[in-house]
Write a protein that holds these residues in place. Structure first.
Motif, PDB file in Angstrom:
ATOM      1  N   TYR A 161      -6.695   9.755  -5.279  1.00 31.07           N
ATOM      2  CA  TYR A 161      -7.586   8.678  -4.866  1.00 31.07           C
ATOM      3  C   TYR A 161      -8.909   8.702  -5.618  1.00 31.07           C
ATOM      4  N   ASN A 214       0.828  -1.198   0.000  1.00 36.37           N
ATOM      5  CA  ASN A 214       0.000   0.000   0.000  1.00 36.37           C
ATOM      6  C   ASN A 214       0.868   1.256   0.000  1.00 36.37           C
ATOM      7  N   TRP A 215       1.507   1.507  -1.125  1.00 39.63           N
ATOM      8  CA  TRP A 215       2.378   2.667  -1.270  1.00 39.63           C
ATOM      9  C   TRP A 215       2.562   3.012  -2.749  1.00 39.63           C
ATOM     10  N   MET A 257      -9.825  13.304   2.799  1.00 39.89           N
ATOM     11  CA  MET A 257      -9.365  12.589   3.978  1.00 39.89           C
ATOM     12  C   MET A 257      -7.833  12.593   4.052  1.00 39.89           C
ATOM     13  N   HIS A 258      -7.178  12.450   2.910  1.00 37.74           N
ATOM     14  CA  HIS A 258      -5.714  12.377   2.895  1.00 37.74           C
ATOM     15  C   HIS A 258      -5.043  13.745   2.825  1.00 37.74           C
ATOM     16  N   TYR A 259      -5.656  14.687   2.095  1.00 33.83           N
ATOM     17  CA  TYR A 259      -4.971  15.946   1.825  1.00 33.83           C
ATOM     18  C   TYR A 259      -5.715  17.179   2.330  1.00 33.83           C
ATOM     19  N   ASP A 299       4.925   8.445  -3.711  1.00 32.63           N
ATOM     20  CA  ASP A 299       4.765   9.440  -2.641  1.00 32.63           C
ATOM     21  C   ASP A 299       5.483   8.991  -1.370  1.00 32.63           C
ATOM     22  N   GLU A 300       5.330   7.702  -1.045  1.00 27.80           N
ATOM     23  CA  GLU A 300       5.974   7.180   0.163  1.00 27.80           C
ATOM     24  C   GLU A 300       7.492   7.139   0.024  1.00 27.80           C
ATOM     25  N   LYS A 303       0.557  14.539  -6.098  1.00 28.82           N
ATOM     26  CA  LYS A 303       0.485  13.397  -5.204  1.00 28.82           C
ATOM     27  C   LYS A 303      -0.603  12.436  -5.684  1.00 28.82           C
ATOM     28  N   PRO A 363      -5.480  16.263  -5.304  1.00 28.45           N
ATOM     29  CA  PRO A 363      -4.180  16.056  -4.657  1.00 28.45           C
ATOM     30  C   PRO A 363      -3.256  17.236  -4.871  1.00 28.45           C
ATOM     31  N   TYR A 376     -12.074  10.754  -0.431  1.00 27.27           N
ATOM     32  CA  TYR A 376     -10.791  10.122  -0.098  1.00 27.27           C
ATOM     33  C   TYR A 376      -9.659  11.133  -0.158  1.00 27.27           C
ATOM     34  N   ASN A 377      -9.680  11.985  -1.208  1.00 24.40           N
ATOM     35  CA  ASN A 377      -8.651  13.012  -1.305  1.00 24.40           C
ATOM     36  C   ASN A 377      -8.734  13.995  -0.146  1.00 24.40           C
TER      37      ASN A 377
END
Length: 374
Positions: A279, A114-115, A287-289, A118-119, A276, A294, A284-285
């Motif tokens: 999603y 799960n990467w 939630m992450h950003y 970005d990671e 980045k 992104p 979802y975006n």
């Protein structure tokens, strides 16, 4: 100190090499120095046994960075730099052959994969820099090839690594991929290759595994793709590769990466921006950003006084000239005396790491660049 990042074909993974001017010893790197003893090389034995010690260099194992070491030692950039007094450090992208260990996860667990790159920007590259810097106390000269350039530029634009960095040499940079014209890559990206395999629940993108192999064979059915010449289909028409080098390379490659990484790379191709991971779903975006779309990696934020050497080829199907010109436009305010640009008309993507004449055409220039910033 020099740090090199590069890719494993056909999956755009990356490895790193770091070179310093002192022979520090550490268990998580490759350190080169002349040695009179040799061994019979076997690829599965690791990079030291199969490609370094056999040529008379002392070497302590790190990870599999074999792609930089396909030619005779006098033609390989890491060994050339070692012969000029640099200490060589090599690291490899997570997921490839010798980088499949984790503190709690096994590669059979989808969470292991799960990467995306970005990671690599956020965690992996800074971790390697931190380790090397802690061992040597010296600032690092970085060399990147392909994906190794992408994660370096993204990291620099985010202000990461700068305090530990002396300079960066970027070979076949792929910050942008809008004009990529490698037949296999374009069709794969436009086929939403990552999204398709995700639908099948495939977390690991293993080109040698049956599901991905079947999908790639379906792509090869396209008359525009000549999969009998895989190297050209992936990288463009390389001018300067020995057949024995290509054969050795194909024994080592391609290797696994995450499906999510393939999705992210395909997004760059399709969307034309360096951003980045998307999603897709706005929630979802958010939630992450914290935003619907992104964030963009703004390469104009790279410090203007960072010494940069950029070399690109006129026949490169992955790092197309127009995309490199887009990158150079983002760097147009860079200090003129800190930016060195080289264009090699006949070079394609693989020539930069396996070309039999790369020493004379590119590596001597890289060496001169590093010596100027010492």
């Amino acid at each position: 100190m020099v740090f090199l990042g590069f890719m494993q074909f056909s999956v755009l993974s990356l490895c790193f090499i770091v070179l310093t001017t002192f022979p520090y010893q550490a268990s998580s790197r490759v350190s080169f120095g002349r040695n009179q003893n040799g061994v019979n090389p076997h690829l599965d034995d690791g990079i030291c046994a199969s490609a370094v010690i056999v040529h008379g260099y002392k070497c302590q194992e790190l990870q599999d960075g074999m792609t930089w070491l396909m030619n005779p030692p006098e033609q390989d950039l890491p060994l050339i730099l070692a012969d000029h007094g640099f200490d060589v450090w090599i690291a490899n992208t997570r997921g490839t052959r010798h980088s499949r260990r984790h503190v709690s996860l096994d590669p059979s667990n989808p969470a292991f994969w799960n990467w995306s790159w970005d990671e690599l920007v956020i965690y992996d590259l800074p971790a390697v820099f931190d380790y090397v810097f802690s061992q040597t106390g010296q600032k690092i000269n970085y060399v990147g090839h392909s994906l190794g350039t992408l994660i370096a530029l993204a990291s620099f634009s985010e202000g990461k690594l700068i305090n530990q960095l002396k300079s960066a040499a970027l070979l076949s940079p792929i910050a942008y991929l809008s004009h990529m014209n490698t037949a296999l890559g374009v069709i794969a990206a436009k086929s939403f290759i990552g999204e398709i395999t995700t639908l099948f629940g495939l977390a690991e993108f293993n080109p040698k595994g049956l599901p991905v192999d079947a999908f790639l064979k379906s792509l090869c059915a396209d008359p525009r793709i000549d999969c009998y010449d895989l190297m050209t289909a992936l990288t463009g028409k390389n001018c300067c590769l020995n057949s024995s080098t290509v054969e050795r390379f194909l024994m080592n490659e391609p290797q696994s990466t995450s499906t999510k990484n393939m999705v992210h790379l395909a997004q760059i191709v399709r969307h034309g921006v360096l951003a980045k991971f998307n999603y897709v779903r706005p929630d979802y975006n958010i939630m992450h950003y914290g935003e619907i779309f992104p964030p963009i990696y703004n390469l104009s934020n790279i410090p203007h006084d960072l010494p940069l050497f950029i070399s690109y080829g006129g026949q490169d199907a992955l790092s197309d000239v127009r995309d490199v010109e887009n990158l150079l436009d983002r760097l147009k305010f860079h200090d003129v005396d800190k930016r060195s640009i080289q264009f090699v008309k006949d070079y394609a993507h693989a020539d930069y790491i396996m070309g039999f004449n790369a020493k004379d055409i590119v590596y001597n220039s890289v060496l001169s660049f590093f010596n100027q910033v010492l």
